[in-house]
Design a protein around this motif. Structure first.
Motif, PDB file in Angstrom:
ATOM      1  N   UNK A  24     -26.063  -1.393  11.137  1.00 50.80           N
ATOM      2  CA  UNK A  24     -25.838  -0.809   9.557  1.00 50.80           C
ATOM      3  C   UNK A  24     -24.241  -0.541   9.286  1.00 50.80           C
ATOM      4  N   UNK A  25     -23.549  -0.843  10.357  1.00 51.96           N
ATOM      5  CA  UNK A  25     -21.907  -0.458  10.326  1.00 51.96           C
ATOM      6  C   UNK A  25     -21.537  -1.646   9.387  1.00 51.96           C
ATOM      7  N   UNK A  26     -20.682  -1.535   8.622  1.00 50.61           N
ATOM      8  CA  UNK A  26     -20.156  -2.605   7.701  1.00 50.61           C
ATOM      9  C   UNK A  26     -19.330  -3.550   8.455  1.00 50.61           C
ATOM     10  N   UNK A  27     -18.966  -3.229   9.793  1.00 51.22           N
ATOM     11  CA  UNK A  27     -17.884  -4.149  10.604  1.00 51.22           C
ATOM     12  C   UNK A  27     -18.991  -5.175  11.638  1.00 51.22           C
ATOM     13  N   UNK A  28     -20.230  -4.486  11.683  1.00 49.36           N
ATOM     14  CA  UNK A  28     -20.782  -5.211  12.704  1.00 49.36           C
ATOM     15  C   UNK A  28     -21.651  -6.431  12.069  1.00 49.36           C
ATOM     16  N   UNK A  29     -21.723  -7.588  12.921  1.00 45.66           N
ATOM     17  CA  UNK A  29     -22.692  -8.650  12.518  1.00 45.66           C
ATOM     18  C   UNK A  29     -23.647  -9.057  13.183  1.00 45.66           C
ATOM     19  N   UNK A  30     -23.696  -8.813  14.550  1.00 47.06           N
ATOM     20  CA  UNK A  30     -24.862  -8.993  15.595  1.00 47.06           C
ATOM     21  C   UNK A  30     -24.822  -7.789  16.523  1.00 47.06           C
ATOM     22  N   UNK A  31     -26.106  -7.633  16.897  1.00 47.95           N
ATOM     23  CA  UNK A  31     -26.410  -6.489  18.038  1.00 47.95           C
ATOM     24  C   UNK A  31     -27.724  -6.990  18.903  1.00 47.95           C
ATOM     25  N   UNK A  32     -27.488  -6.809  20.286  1.00 54.31           N
ATOM     26  CA  UNK A  32     -28.534  -7.147  21.013  1.00 54.31           C
ATOM     27  C   UNK A  32     -28.612  -6.121  22.160  1.00 54.31           C
ATOM     28  N   UNK A  33     -30.059  -5.959  22.438  1.00 53.80           N
ATOM     29  CA  UNK A  33     -30.376  -5.102  23.624  1.00 53.80           C
ATOM     30  C   UNK A  33     -30.224  -6.109  24.855  1.00 53.80           C
ATOM     31  N   UNK A  34     -29.480  -5.454  25.859  1.00 54.20           N
ATOM     32  CA  UNK A  34     -29.633  -6.293  27.268  1.00 54.20           C
ATOM     33  C   UNK A  34     -29.674  -5.401  28.366  1.00 54.20           C
ATOM     34  N   UNK A  35     -30.207  -5.962  29.584  1.00 53.65           N
ATOM     35  CA  UNK A  35     -30.051  -5.182  30.749  1.00 53.65           C
ATOM     36  C   UNK A  35     -28.477  -4.911  31.293  1.00 53.65           C
ATOM     37  N   UNK A  36     -28.630  -3.976  32.252  1.00 62.68           N
ATOM     38  CA  UNK A  36     -27.265  -3.747  32.691  1.00 62.68           C
ATOM     39  C   UNK A  36     -26.342  -4.754  33.374  1.00 62.68           C
ATOM     40  N   UNK A  37     -27.034  -5.749  33.689  1.00 60.64           N
ATOM     41  CA  UNK A  37     -26.599  -6.717  34.609  1.00 60.64           C
ATOM     42  C   UNK A  37     -26.370  -7.999  33.784  1.00 60.64           C
ATOM     43  N   UNK A  38     -26.352  -7.851  32.282  1.00 61.09           N
ATOM     44  CA  UNK A  38     -26.493  -9.101  31.524  1.00 61.09           C
ATOM     45  C   UNK A  38     -25.560  -9.144  30.644  1.00 61.09           C
ATOM     46  N   UNK A  39     -24.181  -8.850  30.880  1.00 62.08           N
ATOM     47  CA  UNK A  39     -23.140  -9.035  29.947  1.00 62.08           C
ATOM     48  C   UNK A  39     -21.834  -9.483  30.882  1.00 62.08           C
ATOM     49  N   UNK A  40     -20.942 -10.040  30.379  1.00 65.57           N
ATOM     50  CA  UNK A  40     -19.660 -10.543  31.549  1.00 65.57           C
ATOM     51  C   UNK A  40     -18.905  -9.470  31.945  1.00 65.57           C
ATOM     52  N   UNK A  41     -18.816  -9.485  33.042  1.00 62.12           N
ATOM     53  CA  UNK A  41     -17.746  -8.569  33.760  1.00 62.12           C
ATOM     54  C   UNK A  41     -18.387  -7.293  34.040  1.00 62.12           C
ATOM     55  N   UNK A  42     -19.805  -7.279  33.854  1.00 54.42           N
ATOM     56  CA  UNK A  42     -20.308  -5.887  34.133  1.00 54.42           C
ATOM     57  C   UNK A  42     -20.255  -5.807  35.571  1.00 54.42           C
ATOM     58  N   UNK A  43     -20.510  -4.434  35.896  1.00 52.68           N
ATOM     59  CA  UNK A  43     -20.450  -3.859  37.493  1.00 52.68           C
ATOM     60  C   UNK A  43     -21.834  -4.655  38.345  1.00 52.68           C
TER      61      UNK A  43
END
Length: 429
Positions: free
Chosen positions: A92-111
Motif C-alpha cells: 500500500x506504499x504509494x511508491x510500490x508497484x509490485x510485490x512478491x514472496x520468494x524463497x531465500x534462494x530466488x532473487x539475483x545475487x543472493x547468498x
C-alpha cells in the motif's frame, strides 16, 4: 618505401633480432595477463535479464524463543498472518508497484543457491539427456509475479511474461532461454516436458538469458510457482519479500521514508526490525564476497603495470635504436624527406617488428592454451567458451595493446631526432 623498409630490417637483422626476442616474450606474458581480464569483463557485460534499479528485498527477522521480547502466545498461523499483513503494508506504499514472496534462494545475487538435475525421461540410460539446473520459487497468489517484479521478458516475443491460470496446480514451470537452448536446442519450447526427481513438468513459458550473479555467465534456471503459503515455525527464513518501485520514484527518498515511517510498523508479532536491501547493493555485496571484484582489480592493476613496464622497456629500446640511426635520419632529411616521412618510416618498421614477433609469440601461446585447456567452457553460446573465438578475441586485444605501446614508444624518440637540423644529425657521421 615498403620494400626499402624490408631491406633495412634485413640488413639490421642482428640488432632487430634482439628486439624480436623481447617482443615475443612480451606477447606471451601480456596474453596470459589480459586473458582473465577479457573473460571476467566479458562475463560481466552479458545482460542479466533483470532490472536492478528500484528493486528491493526485505529480509525479515524474528525474535528467538530465548529472547525476552519473544511472545509465546503468537502461533505459527498468527505469524504467517503477520507476514501477510507486513506485505500488505508495503504493497500500500504509494511508491510500490509490485510485490512478491520468494524463497531465500530466488532473487539475483543472493547468498543462497538451489539446484536440481532435469532429464528427458525417468529412465537412467544412454538416451536420456540430463542437465544441471538452478531453480527459483515464488508465491503466485495475492498478485505475486516474480517476472513482473524483476522486469523479466519473454525470450520469444520480448513482451512481459503473463502467468496462465492453469499454472497454479504445480506441474507447470517457466524456464530460462539458457536452459531451453542447452536442453532442447531452441527457445521455442512452450508445452514441452521434462522430469525432475521422477515428476513431470510442462514448460509454460521461456524468459531470457538470466544471470543469477553479476560476475557469472547465465546458468539454466527453472522458476516454480507456489500457490500455498503454509504456517511454519521459521516462516521468516522460508519467505522473503521482494518489490519494485514505480518508475520515476526517488530511491533515496523512499529508503529514508521506509526506515523512518514504514519499518516501525513492520515490528508486529515476533517480527523485529527488518533490513531493506536493494538489488544494486546485492550486486555489490556479491562481487565483494566472491572475491571477483578484488580479482578484477588485481588483474587490471597487473595489466596496467605490465603495459607500463612494456612501454618503458620499448621506449628505451627504440630510443637507442633511433639514436644509433641519427645519421640515417639526417641523410633522409637532407635529401628532402619531411619530418612526417621520417616518422612514418620508423613507425612502419616498428609495426612490422611487432607483427612478426606477435605471430611468432602466438605459436607459443597456442601451445600453452591447448595443453592447459583454459579456453574450454560448458556453454558455447558465449565467445568465452568457444576455444577459437576466445583465442582470437584475446589475441586481438593483446595485438592492439602491444602495437599501440610499441608505436608510441617509437614515435617519442624519432620525433625528437626528426626535429634536429640535418647538419647537426650528420655532424658525428
Amino acid at each position: 618505401m615498403f620494400q626499402n623498409i624490408l631491406h633495412q630490417l634485413w640488413n639490421q637483422r642482428r640488432q632487430n633480432g634482439w628486439i624480436l626476442l623481447e617482443l615475443i616474450a612480451v606477447t606471451f606474458f601480456l596474453w596470459t595477463v589480459i586473458d582473465p581480464v577479457c573473460v571476467l569483463t566479458g562475463n560481466r557485460l552479458i545482460a542479466p535479464e533483470f532490472e536492478s534499479e528500484g528493486r528491493y528485498v526485505l529480509e525479515l527477522e524474528a525474535y528467538d524463543f530465548n529472547d525476552v521480547r519473544y511472545r509465546k502466545e503468537v502461533t505459527d498461523t498468527a505469524q504467517r498472518d503477520n507476514l501477510l499483513h507486513i506485505a500488505g503494508l508495503i504493497r500500500r506504499c504509494p511508491e510500490v508497484t509490485d510485490l512478491t514472496f520468494v524463497t531465500p534462494y530466488s532473487f539475483p545475487n543472493c547468498r543462497s543457491w538451489s539446484g536440481y538435475t532435469i532429464a528427458t525421461d525417468t529412465l537412467d540410460n544412454a538416451q536420456t539427456r540430463k542437465l544441471s539446473v538452478q531453480y527459483y520459487e515464488f508465491y503466485v497468489r495475492d498478485g505475486g509475479n516474480l517476472f513482473r517484479t524483476y522486469g523479466m521478458r519473454d525470450a520469444v516475443t520480448g513482451r512481459d511474461l503473463e502467468i496462465p491460470a492453469d499454472c497454479l496446480d504445480g506441474d507447470k514451470v517457466f524456464v530460462s532461454a539458457t536452459l531451453a537452448r542447452r536442453f532442447y536446442g531452441t527457445t521455442d519450447v512452450r508445452g514441452k516436458k521434462f522430469f525432475m526427481s521422477g515428476k513431470p513438468f510442462e514448460v509454460a513459458g521461456v524468459f531470457g538469458e538470466f544471470k543469477h550473479r553479476d560476475y557469472e555467465q547465465p546458468f539454466p534456471l527453472v522458476v516454480f510457482l507456489n500457490s500455498r503459503f503454509e504456517p511454519e515455525p521459521y516462516i521468516h527464513w522460508r519467505w522473503f519479500i521482494v518489490f519494485r518501485l514505480k518508475d520515476g520514484v526517488d530511491a533515496r527518498a523512499f529508503e529514508k521514508r521506509f526506515r523512518e515511517e514504514v519499518a516501525p510498523q513492520l515490528q508486529i508479532g515476533n517480527f523485529c526490525y527488518p533490513e531493506l536491501v536493494s538489488f544494486n547493493r546485492q550486486i555489490r555485496d556479491a562481487l565483494e564476497n566472491s572475491g571477483t571484484l578484488n580479482k578484477l582489480r588485481v588483474q587490471y592493476a597487473l595489466a596496467g603495470f605490465a603495459l607500463l613496464c612494456i612501454f618503458l622497456g620499448m621506449t628505451g629500446t627504440f630510443w637507442v635504436r633511433c639514436d644509433a640511426r641519427r645519421g640515417e635520419i639526417g641523410l633522409m632529411r637532407s635529401l628532402g624527406a619531411t619530418k612526417r616521412d621520417v616518422r612514418k618510416r620508423f613507425l612502419v618498421e616498428a609495426w612490422l617488428l611487432v607483427t612478426v614477433a606477435f605471430l611468432i609469440g602466438l605459436v607459443a601461446v597456442a601451445q600453452y592454451v591447448v595443453t592447459s585447456g583454459s579456453l574450454e567452457g560448458d556453454d558455447t553460446f558465449y565467445w568465452q567458451n568457444r576455444p577459437l573465438a576466445h583465442f582470437l578475441v584475446v589475441s586481438g586485444v593483446v595485438y592492439v595493446l602491444l602495437a599501440a605501446v610499441s608505436l608510441v614508444s617509437t614515435l617519442i624518440p624519432v620525433s625528437r631526432i626528426a626535429r634536429e637540423e640535418p647538419a647537426d644529425a650528420l655532424r658525428d657521421e
